[in-house]
Design an enzyme around this catalytic site. Structure first.
Site, mmCIF file in Angstrom:
data_model
loop_
_atom_site.group_PDB
_atom_site.id
_atom_site.type_symbol
_atom_site.label_atom_id
_atom_site.label_comp_id
_atom_site.label_asym_id
_atom_site.label_seq_id
_atom_site.Cartn_x
_atom_site.Cartn_y
_atom_site.Cartn_z
ATOM 1 N N ASP A 426 9.221 -42.487 7.746
ATOM 2 C CA ASP A 426 8.952 -41.573 8.869
ATOM 3 C C ASP A 426 8.087 -42.301 9.896
ATOM 4 O O ASP A 426 7.601 -43.405 9.647
ATOM 5 C CB ASP A 426 8.236 -40.333 8.291
ATOM 6 C CG ASP A 426 8.045 -39.248 9.329
ATOM 7 O OD1 ASP A 426 8.813 -39.221 10.310
ATOM 8 O OD2 ASP A 426 7.106 -38.448 9.161
ATOM 9 N N GLU A 429 9.206 -44.645 15.013
ATOM 10 C CA GLU A 429 9.760 -44.855 16.379
ATOM 11 C C GLU A 429 9.195 -46.104 17.036
ATOM 12 O O GLU A 429 9.921 -46.678 17.868
ATOM 13 C CB GLU A 429 9.489 -43.618 17.241
ATOM 14 C CG GLU A 429 10.293 -42.415 16.841
ATOM 15 C CD GLU A 429 9.906 -41.839 15.472
ATOM 16 O OE1 GLU A 429 8.727 -41.951 15.117
ATOM 17 O OE2 GLU A 429 10.781 -41.316 14.788
ATOM 18 N N ASP A 502 11.790 -33.242 13.643
ATOM 19 C CA ASP A 502 10.998 -32.004 13.610
ATOM 20 C C ASP A 502 11.609 -30.906 14.472
ATOM 21 O O ASP A 502 11.126 -30.601 15.570
ATOM 22 C CB ASP A 502 9.559 -32.307 14.039
ATOM 23 C CG ASP A 502 8.880 -33.271 13.079
ATOM 24 O OD1 ASP A 502 9.414 -33.480 11.974
ATOM 25 O OD2 ASP A 502 7.822 -33.825 13.443
HETATM 26 C C1 GLC Z 1 6.552 -35.934 10.683
HETATM 27 C C2 GLC Z 1 7.920 -35.819 10.017
HETATM 28 C C3 GLC Z 1 7.929 -34.668 9.051
HETATM 29 C C4 GLC Z 1 6.822 -34.841 8.037
HETATM 30 C C5 GLC Z 1 5.476 -34.986 8.733
HETATM 31 C C6 GLC Z 1 4.358 -35.320 7.768
HETATM 32 O O1 GLC Z 1 6.329 -34.851 11.501
HETATM 33 O O2 GLC Z 1 8.953 -35.716 10.962
HETATM 34 O O3 GLC Z 1 9.191 -34.568 8.422
HETATM 35 O O4 GLC Z 1 6.770 -33.740 7.188
HETATM 36 O O5 GLC Z 1 5.544 -36.026 9.698
HETATM 37 O O6 GLC Z 1 4.626 -36.469 7.072
#
Ligand code: GLC
Length: 816
Positions: A426, A429, A502
């Protein structure tokens, strides 16, 4: 000069060399602020299978990669970049093939078996036609650029003519209309929490689009990792442009004529997905975050007690010690190995999240190793780059440094020995809290082509996922890797699946997710899914149920939520909903042989698993703008219910005959119909002639071995072939031929309905027989012969359909 009917022409190196000496001002006078265009033609040469056409300020290198793929590179003032790409499949050499060549007074012509490409001497503009000289695409302004000395940054641009009636698809995870016509889109990976239908850019950067015009289609893959833009007739109705804020103009033209061909050929360039472990196609449950251990154990127990199938539990950032990647919070998870082992006993796999930010903490070994070995990104003037994410101030690995990638892979050793079965990447980007992302001056290695973050940003997430996948391959001991990533560049399908980030718990977002998944699938990335029910906010039972019903048909199937807005386990809504949700998750497991086969078709041919209507009915103009209907695989058409309280909805059935999955009622396609949408049904249609393989309901993918695989046979007047692919579902033996491909062919003749089975491969499936269920057969068959034996008396009537048990190795069944 060559003749029109020439075959491959041997070309001698031109006598005249191009003179690129001297600086721009001396040669061309004072610079002006207009865009720069290729100047007067000078000469051409052939290097390997590439033709290089030189004008006084620009050179165009054209390579015939295959009969259907042409590569264009433009270098200014004699300078081509090192031809290095993270997007292309590293296992292939793209040296090109030979082609016919012709020079005339004002143009060149390069001819392949399917294409003719014209290059005009006065401008280096190009025109590509099919063999009948139908224009597929033609330069308008063609290649041009904005000189960095004038504009403060190099911008390379290509502008093509846009005719009325052209349509555009693809481009990764974009929101908005499925057909990109009339829009401008940007690729610059962005952490866009709570994005909306207008948000652009979003997380992924896949510079590949498809064009559809009447019965022709093609794709363009702009292989450039700088911030890039695509304008599909927004600025000017008659022009389609794409440009990048740096680097070289390097793009591939990929010929159709079918859109699906373009998708498949794109994966010839950018690579194919590996087969996933079968469990990864089961249902996943996630939340930010399930902790401590007792919560996770309870979650698992609830699933099994309530008999709701589930294969995977995800652990979000709170499993870590202070958000330090590759550590466990030992208070919350005192014995992760034991917990993961126990979960495994109950049929659950565990996936953990890993972000790129490494906490600045002198006592943390990952930090120490990264600093000591120079694996972290630096700023332009030397110091290590710092940015705040979940753990506070962090350094970030330079995933463009092959040594850093190797190191990152080794970091998974501990988690994998704890039993972790897959990894979720995650924030890649890359996302940084205050500044959004890295500063432009950040330095990267780019595999030996040092550069700033401007060139790396859009590929950072893909390279992190690559290193993560490598890590699993190092330690998983003959098991298949499973990685999910939020950000990605072209080619990410070689090592990861993706989710759409998200999103929100709204009906609009259900629609957005549907479009994003279709679009990603057309862009080489079929292993896609959304946070079911929405990450932010709380769905009501109806929205959650409708989302589940859609996501059963999305390759990656996971409920995930921020945890801030109530819980989203399948039983969190009234019982009416839970019962329907259970039924649909069960259906996912019944459909597993079909979904797994569809994955194999994708992994071997690059055929998108999810197919928008334009991919399956491109000659039907109705498909240009319909965006809710999609197919999963060859035979199932899905139309999500995307409005609250909907009692019915309109559905467009493309050409052909279709059976309603729920009633077996047969419909003629190429028409819009209205169907009822009771809460316990999603509109589903099966293509006439299909043979759909179903396995028994299970609580997780390999819960038990079963005796009988069900084949649902849908009658049709034409000959049809359905595929059933099987292998062990995990492990790598399938690569050495431990797989089986069955073709089930149905033929209607005047006197009989014939079902033939052709088998290939070494893999022996565990079931012994098929339960065949006949749909669309009006009356009880008078006679049924299997491989010469009359078994008519074994036909049974079950739930209004005739069924019979067949030996699994049957060769031919005759029904009359
Ligand atoms: C980001 C991710 C989400 C995750 C969060 C905490 O917002 O997109 O899926 O739960 O981080 O790790």
């Amino acid at each position: 000069m060559a003749l029109e009917n020439d075959t491959t022409t041997e070309i001698e190196k031109p006598e005249k060399e191009v003179d690129f000496s001297g600086n721009y001002i001396e040669k061309f006078g004072k610079q002006d602020t207009r865009d720069q265009f290729p100047g007067a033609y000078v000469n051409w040469e052939k290097v390997g299978n590439s033709y290089i056409f030189h004008s006084e300020n620009t050179s165009l290198e054209l390579t015939v990669v295959t009969e259907d793929i042409l590569k264009f590179r433009y270098g200014n003032f004699g300078y081509f970049e090192d031809d290095f790409s993270y997007g292309l499949d590293p296992d292939k050499k793209f040296e090109g093939v030979t082609s016919k060549f012709k020079e005339t007074k004002d143009h060149f012509k390069v001819v392949t078996k399917t294409l003719k490409c014209y290059i005009y001497k006065d401008s280096l503009k190009t025109k590509i036609c099919d063999t009948k000289d139908v224009i597929l695409v033609e330069d308008e302004k063609g290649y041009h650029w904005q000189d960095e000395k004038v504009f403060g940054g190099n911008v390379v641009i290509t502008t093509k003519k846009l005719k009325k009636g052209e349509n555009f698809f693809g481009l990764g995870d974009k929101t908005g209309n499925l057909n990109l016509l009339g829009s401008r889109r940007e690729l610059w990976g962005t952490d866009c929490y709570g994005y909306g239908n207008e948000t652009d850019p979003v997380y992924k950067n896949i510079p590949f689009y498809l064009n559809l015009y009447k019965d022709t289609s093609y794709g363009i893959f702009l292989d450039n990792t700088f911030r890039s833009f695509f304008d599909f007739g927004k600025e000017r109705k008659s022009a389609c442009s794409f440009w990048a804020q740096g680097g070289e103009m390097r793009y591939y033209f990929i010929n159709g004529p079918k859109l699906v061909d373009v998708c498949e050929k794109y994966t010839y360039l950018t690579g194919k997905s590996q087969m996933p472990p079968k469990w990864a196609l089961g249902y996943h449950q996630s939340k930010w975050s399930y902790y401590p251990e007792s919560t996770v154990r309870n979650l698992a127990k609830e699933f099994r007690d309530r008999k709701i199938p589930c294969d995977v539990i995800h652990l979000d950032i709170d499993y870590m010690d202070g958000f330090r990647c590759f550590t466990w919070d030992k208070k919350r998870f005192p014995n992760p190995k034991k917990m993961i082992g126990d979960l495994r006993q109950q049929g659950f796999k565990s996936i953990v999240i890993i972000d790129p930010g490494i906490k600045i903490d002198k006592n943390y070994s990952v930090y120490q190793q990264g600093v000591k070995n120079g694996y972290f990104c630096t700023r332009g003037d030397g110091p290590l780059l710092k940015g705040s994410v979940w753990p506070g101030e962090c350094h970030f690995p330079d995933f463009t440094n092959p040594k850093a990638r190797e190191w990152w892979a080794t970091l998974y050793k501990g988690l994998i020995s704890d039993g972790v079965a897959g990894v979720w990447n995650d924030m890649n980007e890359p996302a940084v809290f205050e500044d959004g992302s890295f500063p432009f001056d950040a330095r990267h290695d780019y595999d030996g082509h040092p550069c700033t973050h401007r060139k790396v940003h859009n590929v950072y997430g893909s390279l992190m996922a690559q290193a993560t996948c490598d890590g699993q391959n190092l330690y998983l001991d003959n098991k298949r890797a499973f990685t999910i990533t939020r950000s990605a560049y072209a080619g990410v399908q070689r090592f990861a699946s993706v989710w759409t980030g998200d999103n929100m718990a709204t009906w609009e977002h259900l629609k957005i997710a549907n479009i994003q998944c279709q679009r990603l699938s057309a862009s080489g990335v079929s292993f896609v899914g959304s946070d079911v029910g929405g990450f932010i906010g709380s769905p009501d039972g109806e929205l959650y149920t409708r989302w589940i019903q859609m996501a059963v048909f999305h390759p990656f199937f996971r409920t995930h939520s921020s945890g801030d807005h109530g819980d989203k386990e399948p039983w969190m809504f009234e019982e009416e909903y839970t019962n329907i949700v259970r039924k649909f998750i069960e259906m996912r497991y019944e459909l597993m042989p079909y979904i797994y086969t569809t994955f194999w078709q994708y992994a071997t041919r690059g055929t998108p698993m999810i197919r928008s209507l334009n991919l399956i009915a491109q000659d039907d103009p109705e498909s240009y703008f319909r965006e809710e209907e999609f197919m999963l695989g060859d035979n199932i058409l899905v139309i999500p219910v995307s409005e609250a309280g909907a009692k019915n909805r309109k559905v467009y059935l493309p050409e052909g005959d279709w059976y309603c999955y729920w009633t077996d009622k047969k419909y003629k396609g190429k028409t819009e119909i209205e169907v009822e949408t009771p809460l316990n049904q999603i509109p589903l249609f099966v293509k006439a002639g299909a043979v759909l393989p179903f396995q028994p309901k299970m609580q997780y993918t390999d819960e038990f071995e079963f005796d009988e695989l069900t084949l649902h046979i849908y009658a049709d007047d034409d000959e049809n072939t359905s595929i059933l692919y099987e292998d062990a579902g995990d492990g790598l033996e399938y690569k050495d031929g431990e797989q089986s491909v069955k073709k089930i062919i149905t033929i209607k003749s005047l006197s009989a309905y014939i079902i033939r089975q052709k088998m290939q491969g070494n893999f022996e499936s565990v079931y012994k027989k098929y339960r065949t269920v006949f749909h669309g057969f009006d009356s009880k068959p008078k006679m049924l012969m299997v491989d010469g034996n009359d078994i008519t008396n074994q036909i049974e009537l079950l739930d209004n359909t005739y069924t019979i048990s067949l030996p699994k190795n049957f060769k031919e069944v005759l029904i009359s």
